[in-house]
Design a protein around this motif. Sequence first.
Motif, PDB file in Angstrom:
ATOM      1  N   ASP A 153      -3.433   9.420   8.130  1.00 54.35           N
ATOM      2  CA  ASP A 153      -2.319   9.746   7.232  1.00 54.35           C
ATOM      3  C   ASP A 153      -1.007   9.187   7.782  1.00 54.35           C
ATOM      4  OD1 ASP A 153      -4.116  11.125   5.655  1.00 54.35           O
ATOM      5  OD2 ASP A 153      -3.630  13.093   6.519  1.00 54.35           O
ATOM      6  N   ALA A 154      -0.819   9.282   9.101  1.00 54.94           N
ATOM      7  CA  ALA A 154       0.413   8.780   9.703  1.00 54.94           C
ATOM      8  C   ALA A 154       0.495   7.252   9.592  1.00 54.94           C
ATOM      9  CB  ALA A 154       0.497   9.213  11.166  1.00 54.94           C
ATOM     10  N   LEU A 155      -0.624   6.574   9.798  1.00 52.03           N
ATOM     11  CA  LEU A 155      -0.635   5.114   9.671  1.00 52.03           C
ATOM     12  C   LEU A 155      -0.364   4.680   8.227  1.00 52.03           C
ATOM     13  CD1 LEU A 155      -3.678   4.226  11.946  1.00 52.03           C
ATOM     14  CD2 LEU A 155      -1.280   3.660  12.367  1.00 52.03           C
ATOM     15  N   GLN A 156      -0.912   5.440   7.293  1.00 53.58           N
ATOM     16  CA  GLN A 156      -0.662   5.131   5.885  1.00 53.58           C
ATOM     17  C   GLN A 156       0.823   5.302   5.559  1.00 53.58           C
ATOM     18  OE1 GLN A 156      -3.029   7.420   3.152  1.00 53.58           O
ATOM     19  NE2 GLN A 156      -2.161   6.456   1.333  1.00 53.58           N
ATOM     20  N   ALA A 157       1.434   6.355   6.081  1.00 55.79           N
ATOM     21  CA  ALA A 157       2.860   6.575   5.852  1.00 55.79           C
ATOM     22  C   ALA A 157       3.686   5.450   6.481  1.00 55.79           C
ATOM     23  CB  ALA A 157       3.280   7.928   6.428  1.00 55.79           C
ATOM     24  N   PHE A 158       3.264   4.975   7.658  1.00 57.49           N
ATOM     25  CA  PHE A 158       3.962   3.864   8.314  1.00 57.49           C
ATOM     26  C   PHE A 158       3.866   2.605   7.451  1.00 57.49           C
ATOM     27  CE2 PHE A 158       4.218   0.221  11.124  1.00 57.49           C
ATOM     28  CZ  PHE A 158       5.293   0.525  11.948  1.00 57.49           C
ATOM     29  N   ASN A 159       2.680   2.322   6.945  1.00 57.47           N
ATOM     30  CA  ASN A 159       2.502   1.137   6.097  1.00 57.47           C
ATOM     31  C   ASN A 159       3.327   1.231   4.817  1.00 57.47           C
ATOM     32  OD1 ASN A 159       0.714  -0.168   7.840  1.00 57.47           O
ATOM     33  ND2 ASN A 159      -1.089   0.823   6.951  1.00 57.47           N
ATOM     34  N   GLN A 160       3.423   2.421   4.256  1.00 60.29           N
ATOM     35  CA  GLN A 160       4.220   2.600   3.040  1.00 60.29           C
ATOM     36  C   GLN A 160       5.692   2.313   3.312  1.00 60.29           C
ATOM     37  OE1 GLN A 160       3.227   6.602   1.896  1.00 60.29           O
ATOM     38  NE2 GLN A 160       1.395   5.993   0.742  1.00 60.29           N
ATOM     39  N   ARG A 161       6.190   2.742   4.436  1.00 63.70           N
ATOM     40  CA  ARG A 161       7.592   2.479   4.772  1.00 63.70           C
ATOM     41  C   ARG A 161       7.809   0.976   5.023  1.00 63.70           C
ATOM     42  NH1 ARG A 161      10.249   7.413   8.286  1.00 63.70           N
ATOM     43  NH2 ARG A 161       9.919   9.011   6.686  1.00 63.70           N
ATOM     44  N   ALA A 162       6.851   0.367   5.675  1.00 60.01           N
ATOM     45  CA  ALA A 162       6.964  -1.071   5.917  1.00 60.01           C
ATOM     46  C   ALA A 162       6.995  -1.836   4.592  1.00 60.01           C
ATOM     47  CB  ALA A 162       5.799  -1.551   6.771  1.00 60.01           C
ATOM     48  N   GLU A 163       6.210  -1.388   3.630  1.00 60.45           N
ATOM     49  CA  GLU A 163       6.179  -2.056   2.329  1.00 60.45           C
ATOM     50  C   GLU A 163       7.489  -1.838   1.576  1.00 60.45           C
ATOM     51  OE1 GLU A 163       5.067  -4.181  -1.006  1.00 60.45           O
ATOM     52  OE2 GLU A 163       4.303  -4.187   1.064  1.00 60.45           O
ATOM     53  N   ILE A 164       8.083  -0.668   1.712  1.00 64.71           N
ATOM     54  CA  ILE A 164       9.372  -0.404   1.072  1.00 64.71           C
ATOM     55  C   ILE A 164      10.437  -1.339   1.623  1.00 64.71           C
ATOM     56  CG2 ILE A 164      11.221   1.301   0.830  1.00 64.71           C
ATOM     57  CD1 ILE A 164       9.057   3.468   0.756  1.00 64.71           C
ATOM     58  N   VAL A 165      10.433  -1.507   2.949  1.00 66.76           N
ATOM     59  CA  VAL A 165      11.403  -2.403   3.583  1.00 66.76           C
ATOM     60  C   VAL A 165      11.172  -3.838   3.125  1.00 66.76           C
ATOM     61  CG1 VAL A 165      12.172  -3.363   5.779  1.00 66.76           C
ATOM     62  CG2 VAL A 165      11.736  -0.914   5.584  1.00 66.76           C
ATOM     63  N   ARG A 166       9.908  -4.252   3.091  1.00 63.20           N
ATOM     64  CA  ARG A 166       9.600  -5.634   2.664  1.00 63.20           C
ATOM     65  C   ARG A 166      10.080  -5.883   1.248  1.00 63.20           C
ATOM     66  NH1 ARG A 166       7.156  -8.276  -0.703  1.00 63.20           N
ATOM     67  NH2 ARG A 166       6.389  -6.368  -1.694  1.00 63.20           N
ATOM     68  N   ALA A 167       9.784  -4.943   0.330  1.00 65.61           N
ATOM     69  CA  ALA A 167      10.173  -5.125  -1.060  1.00 65.61           C
ATOM     70  C   ALA A 167      11.696  -5.109  -1.219  1.00 65.61           C
ATOM     71  CB  ALA A 167       9.535  -4.034  -1.915  1.00 65.61           C
ATOM     72  N   SER A 168      12.362  -4.229  -0.479  1.00 68.67           N
ATOM     73  CA  SER A 168      13.824  -4.125  -0.594  1.00 68.67           C
ATOM     74  C   SER A 168      14.518  -5.390  -0.100  1.00 68.67           C
ATOM     75  CB  SER A 168      14.318  -2.911   0.185  1.00 68.67           C
ATOM     76  OG  SER A 168      13.771  -1.715  -0.336  1.00 68.67           O
ATOM     77  N   LEU A 169      13.961  -6.018   0.926  1.00 66.31           N
ATOM     78  CA  LEU A 169      14.562  -7.224   1.494  1.00 66.31           C
ATOM     79  C   LEU A 169      13.937  -8.503   0.942  1.00 66.31           C
ATOM     80  CD1 LEU A 169      14.958  -6.109   5.220  1.00 66.31           C
ATOM     81  CD2 LEU A 169      16.672  -6.094   3.400  1.00 66.31           C
ATOM     82  N   LYS A 170      13.057  -8.329  -0.033  1.00 62.81           N
ATOM     83  CA  LYS A 170      12.442  -9.460  -0.743  1.00 62.81           C
ATOM     84  C   LYS A 170      11.746 -10.448   0.205  1.00 62.81           C
ATOM     85  CE  LYS A 170      15.622  -9.243  -4.660  1.00 62.81           C
ATOM     86  NZ  LYS A 170      16.148  -7.913  -4.301  1.00 62.81           N
ATOM     87  N   ALA A 171      11.048  -9.897   1.184  1.00 60.90           N
ATOM     88  CA  ALA A 171      10.250 -10.741   2.081  1.00 60.90           C
ATOM     89  C   ALA A 171       8.879 -10.973   1.465  1.00 60.90           C
ATOM     90  CB  ALA A 171      10.115 -10.077   3.440  1.00 60.90           C
ATOM     91  N   LYS A 172       8.220 -12.049   1.886  1.00 68.00           N
ATOM     92  CA  LYS A 172       6.913 -12.382   1.321  1.00 68.00           C
ATOM     93  C   LYS A 172       5.828 -11.439   1.848  1.00 68.00           C
ATOM     94  CE  LYS A 172       7.744 -17.323   0.548  1.00 68.00           C
ATOM     95  NZ  LYS A 172       7.327 -18.718   0.889  1.00 68.00           N
ATOM     96  N   SER A 173       5.898 -11.157   3.123  1.00 69.31           N
ATOM     97  CA  SER A 173       4.882 -10.291   3.720  1.00 69.31           C
ATOM     98  C   SER A 173       5.471  -9.611   4.955  1.00 69.31           C
ATOM     99  CB  SER A 173       3.632 -11.099   4.106  1.00 69.31           C
ATOM    100  OG  SER A 173       3.956 -12.094   5.070  1.00 69.31           O
TER     101      SER A 173
END
Length: 229
Positions: A153-173
């Motif tokens: 669950d903690a790793l999933q939450a970490f990945n979700q935050r990483a994806e939020i940052v990626r989308a907000s900064l418009k990075a490819k991956s």
Amino acid sequence: MRHLTIAALCGLVLAGLAQAEPLNYNVVNLQAEARREVPNDLMAVTMFTEQNDGDASRLSANLNKALTAAKVMADAYPKIKFYSGENQTYPVYDNKNRATGWRGRAEARLECRDFKQCAELIGKMQSVLQIGQWTFSISPERRRDVENELIGDALQAFNQRAEIVRASLKAKSVKVVNLNVNGGGGEPPPPVYAKRAMAMAMEAAPAPVAEGGTGAITVTVSGSVQLVE
């Protein structure tokens, strides 16, 4: 020839730096956690006796007698662990600093998982000992099992935050650079000092009510991710 060798070595060093260079920018530090409230399954109780006597040897014998009687009662409950605690004897002085006798204290500690049985035993032991305090906690085995369940669950939450940052900064991956997984929990509950139970011990005290409550277990995931443009 020597110049060529040096040039070649410099080229390899620069190539290595070029490969490592992407780690020096677009790196974001993140942290996430998973938390769960878990019923406390371990109870620890400290019981004691304090006595006065003019003779140190007799006082020590009386303290040991009380502990022995308590141990006999505890032997009838094999699932409850009984430990002998501190045993102290010290002189008592009057206001003129003259020794007037001796005072002693002996302790016993109980550890149990069946709160109902433990409360029953405590009720019986109050005929020879008083309740000092009790605490409830999560057993190490239960804590380990729950932490293992929370890692995902903690790793999933970490990945979700990483994806939020990626989308907000418009990075490819996004690529994980490093990751730390730590288990833990909040502060343990403060011990309960059984003042009421101590007063009841002067009479034919019934078994105290043992309500374990809950404790928090938390798994934290922290690390760095690199945003790939």
